[in-house]
Design a protein around this motif. Sequence first.
Motif, PDB file in Angstrom:
ATOM      1  N   GLY A 193      21.299  -4.127  64.033  1.00 44.57           N
ATOM      2  CA  GLY A 193      20.563  -3.100  63.307  1.00 44.57           C
ATOM      3  C   GLY A 193      21.470  -2.358  62.346  1.00 44.57           C
ATOM      4  N   ALA A 194      20.857  -1.535  61.503  1.00 43.69           N
ATOM      5  CA  ALA A 194      21.636  -0.726  60.577  1.00 43.69           C
ATOM      6  C   ALA A 194      22.593   0.182  61.347  1.00 43.69           C
ATOM      7  CB  ALA A 194      20.706   0.090  59.691  1.00 43.69           C
ATOM      8  N   HIS A 195      22.169   0.625  62.523  1.00 44.33           N
ATOM      9  CA  HIS A 195      23.022   1.509  63.313  1.00 44.33           C
ATOM     10  C   HIS A 195      24.403   0.932  63.602  1.00 44.33           C
ATOM     11  CE1 HIS A 195      19.683   4.227  64.231  1.00 44.33           C
ATOM     12  NE2 HIS A 195      20.600   5.048  64.684  1.00 44.33           N
TER      13      HIS A 195
ATOM     14  N   PHE B 134      26.787   1.674  60.915  1.00 41.65           N
ATOM     15  CA  PHE B 134      27.334   3.038  60.862  1.00 41.65           C
ATOM     16  C   PHE B 134      28.758   3.053  61.431  1.00 41.65           C
ATOM     17  CE2 PHE B 134      22.770   5.002  61.451  1.00 41.65           C
ATOM     18  CZ  PHE B 134      22.381   4.441  60.238  1.00 41.65           C
TER      19      PHE B 134
ATOM     20  N   TRP C 162      19.575   9.265  58.482  1.00 41.05           N
ATOM     21  CA  TRP C 162      20.380   8.054  58.669  1.00 41.05           C
ATOM     22  C   TRP C 162      21.741   8.213  58.035  1.00 41.05           C
ATOM     23  CZ3 TRP C 162      18.002   6.407  62.467  1.00 41.05           C
ATOM     24  CH2 TRP C 162      16.607   6.339  62.520  1.00 41.05           C
TER      25      TRP C 162
ATOM     26  N   CYS D  34      22.962   6.721  51.632  1.00 44.24           N
ATOM     27  CA  CYS D  34      21.752   6.032  52.084  1.00 44.24           C
ATOM     28  C   CYS D  34      20.819   6.085  50.872  1.00 44.24           C
ATOM     29  CB  CYS D  34      21.140   6.747  53.283  1.00 44.24           C
ATOM     30  SG  CYS D  34      19.587   5.995  53.806  1.00 44.24           S
TER      31      CYS D  34
ATOM     32  N   ASN E 145      17.817   4.973  49.933  1.00 45.86           N
ATOM     33  CA  ASN E 145      16.422   5.405  50.054  1.00 45.86           C
ATOM     34  C   ASN E 145      16.247   6.014  51.439  1.00 45.86           C
ATOM     35  OD1 ASN E 145      13.490   5.138  48.895  1.00 45.86           O
ATOM     36  ND2 ASN E 145      13.359   4.490  51.036  1.00 45.86           N
TER      37      ASN E 145
ATOM     38  N   THR F 116      14.200   6.846  54.156  1.00 48.59           N
ATOM     39  CA  THR F 116      12.947   6.387  54.743  1.00 48.59           C
ATOM     40  C   THR F 116      12.113   7.525  55.326  1.00 48.59           C
ATOM     41  OG1 THR F 116      14.410   4.631  55.545  1.00 48.59           O
ATOM     42  CG2 THR F 116      12.099   4.491  56.176  1.00 48.59           C
TER      43      THR F 116
ATOM     44  N   ASP G 203      23.603   2.078  52.238  1.00 49.20           N
ATOM     45  CA  ASP G 203      22.563   1.606  53.155  1.00 49.20           C
ATOM     46  C   ASP G 203      21.287   1.491  52.325  1.00 49.20           C
ATOM     47  OD1 ASP G 203      20.453   1.383  54.956  1.00 49.20           O
ATOM     48  OD2 ASP G 203      21.016   3.133  56.155  1.00 49.20           O
TER      49      ASP G 203
ATOM     50  N   SER H  42      18.525  -0.166  53.471  1.00 53.40           N
ATOM     51  CA  SER H  42      17.523  -0.703  54.400  1.00 53.40           C
ATOM     52  C   SER H  42      16.096  -0.608  53.861  1.00 53.40           C
ATOM     53  CB  SER H  42      17.577   0.038  55.746  1.00 53.40           C
ATOM     54  OG  SER H  42      18.794  -0.185  56.396  1.00 53.40           O
ATOM     55  N   SER H  43      15.741   0.556  53.345  1.00 53.46           N
ATOM     56  CA  SER H  43      14.331   0.750  53.007  1.00 53.46           C
ATOM     57  C   SER H  43      14.029   0.607  51.505  1.00 53.46           C
ATOM     58  CB  SER H  43      13.832   2.089  53.542  1.00 53.46           C
ATOM     59  OG  SER H  43      14.708   3.131  53.191  1.00 53.46           O
TER      60      SER H  43
ATOM     61  N   GLN I 215      14.067  -5.084  58.466  1.00 56.01           N
ATOM     62  CA  GLN I 215      12.743  -4.864  59.049  1.00 56.01           C
ATOM     63  C   GLN I 215      11.811  -3.974  58.240  1.00 56.01           C
ATOM     64  OE1 GLN I 215      15.634  -3.830  60.482  1.00 56.01           O
ATOM     65  NE2 GLN I 215      15.446  -1.800  61.368  1.00 56.01           N
ATOM     66  N   LYS I 216      12.201  -3.654  57.007  1.00 55.66           N
ATOM     67  CA  LYS I 216      11.302  -2.893  56.169  1.00 55.66           C
ATOM     68  C   LYS I 216      10.767  -3.779  55.037  1.00 55.66           C
ATOM     69  CE  LYS I 216      13.983   0.671  58.019  1.00 55.66           C
ATOM     70  NZ  LYS I 216      13.061   1.411  58.833  1.00 55.66           N
TER      71      LYS I 216
ATOM     72  N   ASN J  38      17.543   2.395  68.752  1.00 52.96           N
ATOM     73  CA  ASN J  38      17.259   2.026  67.357  1.00 52.96           C
ATOM     74  C   ASN J  38      16.245   0.876  67.395  1.00 52.96           C
ATOM     75  OD1 ASN J  38      19.030  -0.077  68.122  1.00 52.96           O
ATOM     76  ND2 ASN J  38      19.692  -0.352  65.995  1.00 52.96           N
ATOM     77  N   THR J  39      15.943   0.294  66.242  1.00 52.92           N
ATOM     78  CA  THR J  39      14.927  -0.747  66.198  1.00 52.92           C
ATOM     79  C   THR J  39      15.386  -1.960  66.997  1.00 52.92           C
ATOM     80  OG1 THR J  39      14.675  -0.017  63.903  1.00 52.92           O
ATOM     81  CG2 THR J  39      13.304  -1.866  64.627  1.00 52.92           C
TER      82      THR J  39
HETATM   83  C1  LIG Z   1      17.560   3.807  55.697  1.00 50.49           C
HETATM   84  C2  LIG Z   1      17.688   3.477  57.145  1.00 50.49           C
HETATM   85  N1  LIG Z   1      18.905   3.267  57.664  1.00 50.49           N
HETATM   86  C3  LIG Z   1      19.079   2.972  58.959  1.00 50.49           C
HETATM   87  C4  LIG Z   1      18.024   2.859  59.815  1.00 50.49           C
HETATM   88  C5  LIG Z   1      18.281   2.493  61.254  1.00 50.49           C
HETATM   89  O1  LIG Z   1      18.018   1.127  61.416  1.00 50.49           O
HETATM   90  P1  LIG Z   1      18.140   0.352  62.807  1.00 50.49           P
HETATM   91  O2  LIG Z   1      17.010   0.841  63.639  1.00 50.49           O
HETATM   92  O3  LIG Z   1      18.028  -1.077  62.448  1.00 50.49           O
HETATM   93  O4  LIG Z   1      19.461   0.686  63.401  1.00 50.49           O
HETATM   94  C6  LIG Z   1      16.736   3.048  59.314  1.00 50.49           C
HETATM   95  C7  LIG Z   1      15.593   2.914  60.141  1.00 50.49           C
HETATM   96  O5  LIG Z   1      14.894   2.859  60.806  1.00 50.49           O
HETATM   97  C8  LIG Z   1      16.571   3.380  57.958  1.00 50.49           C
HETATM   98  O6  LIG Z   1      15.348   3.589  57.452  1.00 50.49           O
END
Ligand SMILES: Cc1ncc(COP(=O)(O)O)c(C=O)c1O
Lengths: 361, 361
Positions: free
Chosen positions: A75-77, A80, A101, A147, A149, A151, A171, A173-174, A194-195, B237-238
């Motif tokens: 995941g994005a986490h 980090f 985030w 970050c 965008n 979310t 980041d 992600s979104s 996942q977005k 997280n997701t």
């Molecule tokens: C911009 C952004 N960064 C990070 C995350 C965390 O992602 P993850 O749940 O995959 O760790 C999210 C979302 O849920 C997000 O929207």
Amino acid sequence: MKRVYNFSAGPATLPEEVLKEAADEMLDFQGTGMSVMEMSHRSKAFDKIIKDAEQDLRDLMGIPDNYKVLFLQGGAHLQFAMVPMNFMKNGVADYIVTGNWAKRAWKEASKFGKANCVASSEDRNFSYIPDCSDLPIDDDADYVYICQNNTIYGTQFHTLPNTKGKTLVADVSSCFLSEPVEVEKYGMLYGGVQKNIGPAGVVIAIIREDLITEDVYPNTPTMLQYKTHADKESLYNTPPAYGIYICGKVFKWLKKMGGLSAIKERNEKKASLLYDFLDGSSLFKGTAEKDSRSYMNVDFVTGDKELDAEFVKEAEAAGLAGLKGHRSVGGMRASIYNAMSVEGVEALVKFMKEFEKRHSK
Amino acid sequence: MKRVYNFSAGPATLPEEVLKEAADEMLDFQGTGMSVMEMSHRSKAFDKIIKDAEQDLRDLMGIPDNYKVLFLQGGAHLQFAMVPMNFMKNGVADYIVTGNWAKRAWKEASKFGKANCVASSEDRNFSYIPDCSDLPIDDDADYVYICQNNTIYGTQFHTLPNTKGKTLVADVSSCFLSEPVEVEKYGMLYGGVQKNIGPAGVVIAIIREDLITEDVYPNTPTMLQYKTHADKESLYNTPPAYGIYICGKVFKWLKKMGGLSAIKERNEKKASLLYDFLDGSSLFKGTAEKDSRSYMNVDFVTGDKELDAEFVKEAEAAGLAGLKGHRSVGGMRASIYNAMSVEGVEALVKFMKEFEKRHSK
Ligand SMILES: Cc1ncc(COP(=O)(O)O)c(C=O)c1O
Ligand SMILES: Cc1ncc(COP(=O)(O)O)c(C=O)c1O
Ligand SMILES: [Mg+2]
Ligand SMILES: [Mg+2]
Ligand SMILES: [Mg+2]
Ligand SMILES: [Mg+2]
């Protein structure tokens, strides 16, 4: 079979034709006699899947040859932590904190070195992007982190920060693949897929090669070193193969849709439909400041929590799903990622108009 | 649509009815109007998916209430770091090195403390499980680590080691749910699901609660702390949501098959078919020592590398896929996980007999 319009912030709506293809191929992928879920990641068939996915992504984004594309897990986490563990060579980094985030990334980075918060919009509940044209960038900063965008808050960088020559890490992600990108402006950009791209469980990281070195934070786990994955083309260990396969299909869908310029146009049209309605509405109000508005996540409220809840409930019943806002903002959030159609947004606006009529005093 | 018999070591064959259900539900999961891939991990529908999966797993394995079940990302490889980072409270652990994966886990652990190799079978290319009844367990060892089934070498612990009271940690990636387990004998057992349970991208960890603490290796990333995931029931997280959904279906399939005792019986039958044939064969020879043989991965050779290659090629053409052995052993490997049918193994043995006839001098 009925499909709803799914405004979920992530995991999120995917192109119907991608899902149809995946369903069709579930028991027998292109004559292999097996599902992609059952396929060795060292097989020829999977080799083609992952190589094609990478190439299509390179084509879409115009990724220069001196950038690696990595398919990762966690995941994005997990990024980090991986970002500072891999990139804080001087032990310093600057973070621009524009939401939840970004804040988490900043806090995590402070475990591994001096993580400065050089700008923040927390003073007004992250409803805007601060002016980043002349920030107090640390001379020793290994990178500047954003970050792109947000979310949760529905804000987006429309201009990249002036990093004063320092490496930019983002980041995305979104907002991944929601518009053309100048990859050269970044040292690294990454996102959970996942977005805008695929099922949860895959992170795509695009990293300039010279940043991928063995000089990492002491005792960084092997799996948390970009070099581990870069050296083995994302096959150091078993990758999240089925997710990568779906991402590959979404890349092909994007190409068919005309690529990132075309998708940007469609995304702007969808966002305008919503924002124009919000700006003229007597009941609904957008929460993000105008010049910081996101094209992907549109946050709005009525100002009355009970009415917000009623709206979400009625919308759900009308086939408009996932509109509840994040608890940090409240109200509603319509996530209108690439796979959301113009018709979906039109249906939402139509429903909002009717709701407004019924509830105007 | 044709399906092959897939003997791949992982990702590996899955029950056909699970794949059929997944295909049927791809565009609309049980009237939600969306795919599980598109579903918020905070939604009611997904909450039921993950809770049911956990409960079915608890039922199947008889997991005691004082054990947490975690759905994680990063593959088994990430556990090679997470185990020592979380459990080396005294900075010491004992590793039993019976194959490639145990060795990697041991090497990774030595980053974080004193990782002793207390037994090894490397002297005979990991073709056996050493006697572990009286090992020189370190007084300060926080745990004793094994890889319970050695996927590459086709060996398996049929008796757990005598840990002299120390906590046992086991990588069960390639024998997960293949037979009843006494969970109480372990402090932790974990595995990547991509062999016996589901698609790559999910790790299931079963951990005794008292081992999950905040006392971890300095600066362990948040995502690498078991407590992070345990406190949030795998939704910090997701999560890899679609993979978890498929795992849940496989748990239901296992229950329908009669649970772990019934599947053990079937697995023993399949393994006997192969080993009995190998023991009587004039052409083929099993590579693992008899009392260490795995019920999941059956390694064999002809003794002639060209003939081995010919066998793999002809088998493939006959609809018997994934039989090439790992480069560390060479020859052939038939992985006969839970989802492999008795008919599949019979077809393989039949093919081997014919091949033997054609190639006997
Ligand atoms: C911009 C952004 N960064 C990070 C995350 C965390 O992602 P993850 O749940 O995959 O760790 C999210 C979302 O849920 C997000 O929207
Ligand atoms: C027993 C065992 N442990 C660990 C691994 C590594 O798993 P992963 O690729 O998920 O990191 C494997 C397999 O491939 C395995 O068979
Ligand atoms: Mg470009
Ligand atoms: Mg945010
Ligand atoms: Mg039991
Ligand atoms: Mg092995």
